[in-house]
Design a protein around this motif. Sequence first.
Motif, PDB file in Angstrom:
ATOM      1  N   ALA A  64      -5.175   0.506  -0.896  1.00  0.00           N
ATOM      2  CA  ALA A  64      -4.414   1.146  -1.978  1.00  0.00           C
ATOM      3  C   ALA A  64      -5.292   2.095  -2.778  1.00  0.00           C
ATOM      4  CB  ALA A  64      -3.811   0.076  -2.885  1.00  0.00           C
ATOM      5  N   LEU A  65      -6.530   1.674  -3.072  1.00  0.00           N
ATOM      6  CA  LEU A  65      -7.442   2.548  -3.815  1.00  0.00           C
ATOM      7  C   LEU A  65      -7.854   3.755  -2.976  1.00  0.00           C
ATOM      8  CD1 LEU A  65      -9.712  -0.022  -5.684  1.00  0.00           C
ATOM      9  CD2 LEU A  65      -7.842   1.365  -6.614  1.00  0.00           C
ATOM     10  N   LEU A  66      -7.967   3.578  -1.662  1.00  0.00           N
ATOM     11  CA  LEU A  66      -8.267   4.707  -0.787  1.00  0.00           C
ATOM     12  C   LEU A  66      -7.127   5.726  -0.821  1.00  0.00           C
ATOM     13  CD1 LEU A  66     -10.218   5.925   1.281  1.00  0.00           C
ATOM     14  CD2 LEU A  66      -8.998   4.664   3.061  1.00  0.00           C
ATOM     15  N   ALA A  67      -5.885   5.230  -0.866  1.00  0.00           N
ATOM     16  CA  ALA A  67      -4.738   6.133  -0.985  1.00  0.00           C
ATOM     17  C   ALA A  67      -4.793   6.899  -2.304  1.00  0.00           C
ATOM     18  CB  ALA A  67      -3.434   5.343  -0.872  1.00  0.00           C
ATOM     19  N   ASP A  68      -5.154   6.191  -3.389  1.00  0.00           N
ATOM     20  CA  ASP A  68      -5.301   6.863  -4.687  1.00  0.00           C
ATOM     21  C   ASP A  68      -6.385   7.936  -4.631  1.00  0.00           C
ATOM     22  OD1 ASP A  68      -3.351   5.748  -6.308  1.00  0.00           O
ATOM     23  OD2 ASP A  68      -4.578   4.043  -6.874  1.00  0.00           O
ATOM     24  N   LEU A  69      -7.525   7.595  -4.023  1.00  0.00           N
ATOM     25  CA  LEU A  69      -8.626   8.558  -3.915  1.00  0.00           C
ATOM     26  C   LEU A  69      -8.189   9.785  -3.123  1.00  0.00           C
ATOM     27  CD1 LEU A  69     -11.579   9.338  -4.326  1.00  0.00           C
ATOM     28  CD2 LEU A  69     -12.144   8.040  -2.249  1.00  0.00           C
ATOM     29  N   ALA A  70      -7.451   9.563  -2.037  1.00  0.00           N
ATOM     30  CA  ALA A  70      -6.951  10.691  -1.245  1.00  0.00           C
ATOM     31  C   ALA A  70      -6.024  11.574  -2.077  1.00  0.00           C
ATOM     32  CB  ALA A  70      -6.226  10.178  -0.003  1.00  0.00           C
ATOM     33  N   VAL A 129       0.831  -1.206   0.000  1.00  0.00           N
ATOM     34  CA  VAL A 129       0.000   0.000   0.000  1.00  0.00           C
ATOM     35  C   VAL A 129       0.865   1.255   0.000  1.00  0.00           C
ATOM     36  CG1 VAL A 129      -1.658   1.345   1.353  1.00  0.00           C
ATOM     37  CG2 VAL A 129      -2.006  -1.111   1.023  1.00  0.00           C
ATOM     38  N   LEU A 130       1.940   1.265   0.776  1.00  0.00           N
ATOM     39  CA  LEU A 130       2.827   2.425   0.769  1.00  0.00           C
ATOM     40  C   LEU A 130       3.494   2.590  -0.592  1.00  0.00           C
ATOM     41  CD1 LEU A 130       4.470   2.244   4.310  1.00  0.00           C
ATOM     42  CD2 LEU A 130       2.674   3.781   3.506  1.00  0.00           C
ATOM     43  N   ASN A 131       3.819   1.486  -1.264  1.00  0.00           N
ATOM     44  CA  ASN A 131       4.356   1.572  -2.620  1.00  0.00           C
ATOM     45  C   ASN A 131       3.326   2.123  -3.593  1.00  0.00           C
ATOM     46  OD1 ASN A 131       7.063   0.434  -3.869  1.00  0.00           O
ATOM     47  ND2 ASN A 131       6.771  -0.547  -1.879  1.00  0.00           N
ATOM     48  N   ALA A 132       2.065   1.713  -3.400  1.00  0.00           N
ATOM     49  CA  ALA A 132       0.995   2.130  -4.305  1.00  0.00           C
ATOM     50  C   ALA A 132       0.473   3.529  -3.993  1.00  0.00           C
ATOM     51  CB  ALA A 132      -0.160   1.133  -4.237  1.00  0.00           C
ATOM     52  N   SER A 133       1.007   4.174  -2.952  1.00  0.00           N
ATOM     53  CA  SER A 133       0.523   5.501  -2.571  1.00  0.00           C
ATOM     54  C   SER A 133       1.332   6.619  -3.212  1.00  0.00           C
ATOM     55  CB  SER A 133       0.561   5.654  -1.045  1.00  0.00           C
ATOM     56  OG  SER A 133       1.899   5.692  -0.573  1.00  0.00           O
ATOM     57  N   SER A 134       2.275   6.256  -4.096  1.00  0.00           N
ATOM     58  CA  SER A 134       3.088   7.247  -4.810  1.00  0.00           C
ATOM     59  C   SER A 134       3.979   8.026  -3.857  1.00  0.00           C
ATOM     60  CB  SER A 134       2.213   8.217  -5.606  1.00  0.00           C
ATOM     61  OG  SER A 134       2.999   9.110  -6.371  1.00  0.00           O
ATOM     62  N   LEU A 153       8.012   9.533  12.233  1.00  0.00           N
ATOM     63  CA  LEU A 153       7.130  10.231  11.291  1.00  0.00           C
ATOM     64  C   LEU A 153       7.291  11.744  11.426  1.00  0.00           C
ATOM     65  CD1 LEU A 153       3.834   8.117  11.527  1.00  0.00           C
ATOM     66  CD2 LEU A 153       5.681   7.963   9.848  1.00  0.00           C
ATOM     67  N   GLY A 154       7.457  12.225  12.659  1.00  0.00           N
ATOM     68  CA  GLY A 154       7.669  13.657  12.850  1.00  0.00           C
ATOM     69  C   GLY A 154       8.978  14.120  12.237  1.00  0.00           C
ATOM     70  N   GLY A 155      10.029  13.319  12.402  1.00  0.00           N
ATOM     71  CA  GLY A 155      11.303  13.652  11.777  1.00  0.00           C
ATOM     72  C   GLY A 155      11.221  13.679  10.269  1.00  0.00           C
ATOM     73  N   ALA A 156      10.501  12.697   9.706  1.00  0.00           N
ATOM     74  CA  ALA A 156      10.322  12.660   8.248  1.00  0.00           C
ATOM     75  C   ALA A 156       9.550  13.886   7.771  1.00  0.00           C
ATOM     76  CB  ALA A 156       9.599  11.381   7.847  1.00  0.00           C
ATOM     77  N   ALA A 157       8.528  14.293   8.535  1.00  0.00           N
ATOM     78  CA  ALA A 157       7.743  15.469   8.161  1.00  0.00           C
ATOM     79  C   ALA A 157       8.601  16.737   8.191  1.00  0.00           C
ATOM     80  CB  ALA A 157       6.544  15.614   9.095  1.00  0.00           C
ATOM     81  N   LEU A 192       3.862  17.530  -4.126  1.00  0.00           N
ATOM     82  CA  LEU A 192       4.369  17.072  -2.832  1.00  0.00           C
ATOM     83  C   LEU A 192       3.249  17.014  -1.787  1.00  0.00           C
ATOM     84  CD1 LEU A 192       7.881  18.624  -2.116  1.00  0.00           C
ATOM     85  CD2 LEU A 192       7.283  16.233  -2.405  1.00  0.00           C
ATOM     86  N   LEU A 193       2.399  18.027  -1.773  1.00  0.00           N
ATOM     87  CA  LEU A 193       1.294  18.043  -0.815  1.00  0.00           C
ATOM     88  C   LEU A 193       0.304  16.916  -1.107  1.00  0.00           C
ATOM     89  CD1 LEU A 193       0.658  21.896  -0.587  1.00  0.00           C
ATOM     90  CD2 LEU A 193       1.714  20.441   1.137  1.00  0.00           C
ATOM     91  N   ALA A 194      -0.018  16.721  -2.387  1.00  0.00           N
ATOM     92  CA  ALA A 194      -1.004  15.697  -2.753  1.00  0.00           C
ATOM     93  C   ALA A 194      -0.465  14.292  -2.511  1.00  0.00           C
ATOM     94  CB  ALA A 194      -1.415  15.864  -4.213  1.00  0.00           C
ATOM     95  N   THR A 195       0.794  14.057  -2.855  1.00  0.00           N
ATOM     96  CA  THR A 195       1.355  12.713  -2.657  1.00  0.00           C
ATOM     97  C   THR A 195       1.554  12.426  -1.169  1.00  0.00           C
ATOM     98  OG1 THR A 195       3.020  11.173  -3.512  1.00  0.00           O
ATOM     99  CG2 THR A 195       3.835  13.274  -2.754  1.00  0.00           C
ATOM    100  N   SER A 196       1.795  13.470  -0.370  1.00  0.00           N
ATOM    101  CA  SER A 196       1.871  13.279   1.084  1.00  0.00           C
ATOM    102  C   SER A 196       0.509  12.851   1.625  1.00  0.00           C
ATOM    103  CB  SER A 196       2.320  14.569   1.770  1.00  0.00           C
ATOM    104  OG  SER A 196       3.630  14.926   1.356  1.00  0.00           O
ATOM    105  N   ALA A 197      -0.569  13.468   1.115  1.00  0.00           N
ATOM    106  CA  ALA A 197      -1.916  13.080   1.536  1.00  0.00           C
ATOM    107  C   ALA A 197      -2.214  11.642   1.154  1.00  0.00           C
ATOM    108  CB  ALA A 197      -2.947  14.024   0.906  1.00  0.00           C
ATOM    109  N   SER A 198      -1.770  11.244  -0.033  1.00  0.00           N
ATOM    110  CA  SER A 198      -1.986   9.868  -0.493  1.00  0.00           C
ATOM    111  C   SER A 198      -1.274   8.867   0.411  1.00  0.00           C
ATOM    112  CB  SER A 198      -1.489   9.733  -1.935  1.00  0.00           C
ATOM    113  OG  SER A 198      -1.549   8.398  -2.376  1.00  0.00           O
ATOM    114  N   THR A 199      -0.024   9.146   0.729  1.00  0.00           N
ATOM    115  CA  THR A 199       0.758   8.233   1.574  1.00  0.00           C
ATOM    116  C   THR A 199       0.189   8.156   2.982  1.00  0.00           C
ATOM    117  OG1 THR A 199       2.756   8.675   0.279  1.00  0.00           O
ATOM    118  CG2 THR A 199       3.055   7.747   2.468  1.00  0.00           C
ATOM    119  N   VAL A 200      -0.189   9.306   3.539  1.00  0.00           N
ATOM    120  CA  VAL A 200      -0.770   9.319   4.890  1.00  0.00           C
ATOM    121  C   VAL A 200      -2.078   8.534   4.915  1.00  0.00           C
ATOM    122  CG1 VAL A 200      -1.818  10.792   6.639  1.00  0.00           C
ATOM    123  CG2 VAL A 200       0.359  11.444   5.613  1.00  0.00           C
ATOM    124  N   ALA A 201      -2.902   8.712   3.884  1.00  0.00           N
ATOM    125  CA  ALA A 201      -4.175   7.980   3.823  1.00  0.00           C
ATOM    126  C   ALA A 201      -3.930   6.479   3.731  1.00  0.00           C
ATOM    127  CB  ALA A 201      -4.994   8.456   2.628  1.00  0.00           C
ATOM    128  N   GLY A 202      -2.938   6.079   2.933  1.00  0.00           N
ATOM    129  CA  GLY A 202      -2.618   4.654   2.833  1.00  0.00           C
ATOM    130  C   GLY A 202      -2.151   4.090   4.158  1.00  0.00           C
TER     131      GLY A 202
END
Length: 409
Positions: free
Chosen positions: A389-395, A144-149, A208-212, A177-187
């Motif tokens: 994975a599809l939920l991540a795409d939708l996000a 799912v993380l791979n499929a979240s772009s 996760l905080g360090g990555a952000a 960057l903002l949209a793909t971050s939303a996708s990954t977080v949703a996944g």
Amino acid sequence: MLNKLWLGFFLAAAAAALHRWLYIGDPEVFRQIVGSLFDMARISVEVMVLLFGTLTLWLGFLRIAEAAGLVEKLAVLLGPLFARLMPEVPRGHPAIGLITLNFAANGLGLDNAATPIGLRAMRELQTLNPSPETASNAQILFLVLNASSLTLLPITVFMFRAQQGAADPTMVFLPILLATSASTVAGLLSVALCQRLKLYDPVVLAWLGGAALLLGGFMAMLAGMSAVAIATLSSLMGNLMLFGILLAFLIIGAYKRVPVYETFIAGAKDGFDVAKSLLPYLVAMLCAVGVLRASGALDIALDGIRWLAHAIGWDTRWVDALPTALVKPFSGSAARAMMLETMSHFGVDSFPALLASVMQGSTETTFYVLAVYFGSVGILRARHAVGCALLADLAGVLASIAVCYWFFA
């Protein structure tokens, strides 16, 4: 899940084809569907040819890294984090180091490197799977993380915008960057909910905080750079990182007295074995996707969305970019074609073209990833992987629309 999904593609295609034949009077639809079956079978073989060479090359170098102990050290370093996210994976297991390398390659947009590393990681996770035909929790989270772009440097989107004459090819960088971050977080959140992972654990929050913070600093640095500077930096970072990793594998391997050539050959043979097992899964999924597209089912869905948006009284400019989003889970090449068609029809810097670019950069070819990653280890039951994975795409799609109205409307 995959059985129902695959059958559903054909049933939806059949319904759409009957609609075109009986109500629109287009009997050619059946010729197009049959032609698509043969086209997709041919494309599957072409993809396999590329995968043969890529997998053979990268799994050869990965075997050197493993023999030199690099993957093991990376796994030990990230053990505390993955002990919370993938509790069934033992600390120090080689899958953890491979997963980390895969995420790093994805983040830099190095698809040719990310896929072979990811397939090797999936095989390592399969060694811990008590039900070989059913996806484990760890395998689902990884997929799912791979499929979240995860791509942080969407250099191909910049390139296509430049080719189409955009005044500033990289103006979509921050929105992507903002949209793909939303996708990954949703996944991540969807899988965590299904698997009851404790993301509020202090160790997870620290990572996760360090990555952000790093992502935010990276975005702030690039926001002040020119388009030419960002494109140059993107290309340099990707290629330098790629060659540097390979060189580090060889030098450290030689220092540890690893017979690098013989070890490379042994790993390359594994790559050949993995690649040849993928063809049935690719043919099955790509043919189903081809039938769905040729039937006109996606066009019917787009017309329905446009009608609904108009009926509610919403602005409908975003609907003109949806073809890219609708086909991206099925085919990366089709999505690129849709993006380019939108640029050509509306203008490269029009709102629909900008939105299509952001959607292209923040979503992933979900069903291709499913077919390749799960097919490489013979998984037939995906459990909640498809839905997450599809939920991540939708996000990613919804975030793209929101961000583009914020930046460009």
